[in-house]
Scaffold this active site. Sequence first.
Site, PDB file in Angstrom:
ATOM      1  N   CYS A 219      20.417 -31.886  28.412  1.00 50.88           N
ATOM      2  CA  CYS A 219      19.372 -32.668  27.751  1.00 50.88           C
ATOM      3  C   CYS A 219      19.911 -34.008  27.234  1.00 50.88           C
ATOM      4  O   CYS A 219      21.041 -34.104  26.773  1.00 50.88           O
ATOM      5  CB  CYS A 219      18.735 -31.863  26.637  1.00 50.88           C
ATOM      6  SG  CYS A 219      17.886 -30.392  27.250  1.00 50.88           S
TER       7      CYS A 219
ATOM      8  N   GLU B 193      20.330 -20.998  16.506  1.00 54.71           N
ATOM      9  CA  GLU B 193      20.004 -22.394  16.200  1.00 54.71           C
ATOM     10  C   GLU B 193      18.590 -22.463  15.631  1.00 54.71           C
ATOM     11  O   GLU B 193      17.708 -21.717  16.047  1.00 54.71           O
ATOM     12  CB  GLU B 193      20.093 -23.259  17.459  1.00 54.71           C
ATOM     13  CG  GLU B 193      21.496 -23.497  17.927  1.00 54.71           C
ATOM     14  CD  GLU B 193      21.568 -24.418  19.130  1.00 54.71           C
ATOM     15  OE1 GLU B 193      22.675 -24.903  19.414  1.00 54.71           O
ATOM     16  OE2 GLU B 193      20.540 -24.648  19.780  1.00 54.71           O
TER      17      GLU B 193
ATOM     18  N   SER C  21      20.651 -26.900  16.398  1.00 57.49           N
ATOM     19  CA  SER C  21      20.822 -27.549  17.694  1.00 57.49           C
ATOM     20  C   SER C  21      21.315 -28.967  17.469  1.00 57.49           C
ATOM     21  O   SER C  21      21.035 -29.582  16.436  1.00 57.49           O
ATOM     22  CB  SER C  21      19.488 -27.580  18.433  1.00 57.49           C
ATOM     23  OG  SER C  21      19.520 -28.495  19.501  1.00 57.49           O
TER      24      SER C  21
END
Length: 555
Positions: free
Chosen positions: A191, A442, A468
């Site tokens: 990502c 997370e 995260s």
Amino acid sequence: MYFDAKTAGAHCAPQRSLLHALGLTKEEMERPLVGIVSSYNEIVPGHMNLDKIVEAVKLGVAMAGGTPIVFPAIAVCDGIAMGHVGMKYSLVTRDLIADSTEAMALAHAFDALVMVPNCDKNVPGLLMAAARVNIPTIFVSGGPMLAGHVDGKRTSLSSMFEAVGSFKAGKIDQEKLDDYELNACPTCGSCSGMYTANSHNCLTEVLGMGLRGNGTIPAVYSRRIELAKHAGMQVMELYRKNIRPRDIMTEKAFQNALTADMALGCSTNSMLHLPAIANECGVKINLDMANEISARTPNLCHLAPAGHTYMEQLDEAGGVYAVLNELSKKGLINLDVMTVTGKTLGENIANCVNRDPEVIRPIDNPFSQTGGIAVLRGNLAPDGCVVKRSAVAPEMLVHEGPARVFNSEEESIAAIYAGKIKPGDVVVIRYEGPSGGPGMREMLSPTSAIAGMGLDKEVALITDGRFSGATRGAAIGHVSPEAVRGGLIAYVQDGDIISINIPEYKIELKVSDEEIAKRKETTEIKVKTDVTGYLKRYAKMVSSADKGAIINYID
């Protein structure tokens, strides 16, 4: 080489017969056997292109005189696992990856390794394995995703999660939410912000275990394939020169990694993974080192979620080497450490130009004079807790407010979406630590919900779980000791005042010692009794977060 057909003699004929069963020729057996650890799978977007990377690595190894042999490593997509029981199985895979790679590499007597990871636990797990096995090893990742585009602006997975919060708050409609869903993650790759995966792929360059561009060249660029071929060729040089991971990942190299982490604004998960990797190298990292290094290291990058730039822009600006070159101007980097190039880090970064001072701030004009991560201590976290300071709004660096306490992530999300969290609140999520979770989930869903509702400049969140790399705001994790092991977080009650002072590295529960003692006598620690399988074993063996959530940690 254990299977060396030239010197092993008759006693290794049975092993060679099995290599013949693989279709290997005598000529291939006479070359060094190079294990290529492939993290390819069809469920993780950051790994769907690794088959192409592996094929390029194989070609590079063969061109340079080695025999490439592929074997697998698992990987979990944190984004897909987020917000449900699947996230309990994210951090724990780091140790499964390290253990299984160690077993495969040593059982089959490889001469060298090429690690092909990409996403969150995959990179640190393979770095841990590299240190354990300690044969010539190089890393080449699958590369970051390109940023998405919504309303003419770059966007990413963190924007997608925050869009859900905005939708729940009535700030955007279903059509706009669908727009984000279809456009936030447009390509394969890890990502696109400075999240955990990209943080650690960048740190492979800093540690000296990956070639230039390993952390930043986008997954869809042909340069990524070229990089993989060069990695395959270079591992043969490492083999010939007998340069091994523990020759590279030294105490000075880890100091460099912490320094670069502060400058880049990496994920708070670095404070779990760097100590765990260092532990395998015989190097000790403690949380106090983070503050010492942060105090002298300026923050030069504000990539998403801290800002509005993305990995492709960091790559265009000169990448990790350009950041290191800026840091070297004030003597903040150990330049004499060895790397997989066979040269020192100083030689590698010489003349690396910063091509975009808006993406990589010059050393004399940083975003801040201190680094991206801070470790806080106080009665609520005597062994420390961690916050991504560079992603905290200025008005939340010092905050005091009433606690809103939840015993699981699910409870907190339900309250946030129901509008029960008010400006000024301090959301406390407990029993989510390494042992208590188990698995230390997370908390991107609750932090994104808070941000999406526009409360990230008014509400803090504290947990013995973790965050995260996509999290922004006053999100404080890794609270140690955790609740299940009797940490003070287990005894916080609704309405208690919690004081947070990030510039002074302090966090305090403003409750008298007498009241705390009374609560400890009457409050039952909540130990989950329905945990089975690997998680049950993990819960018993894992260290606290301040030690890196290491299995069988030995102080």
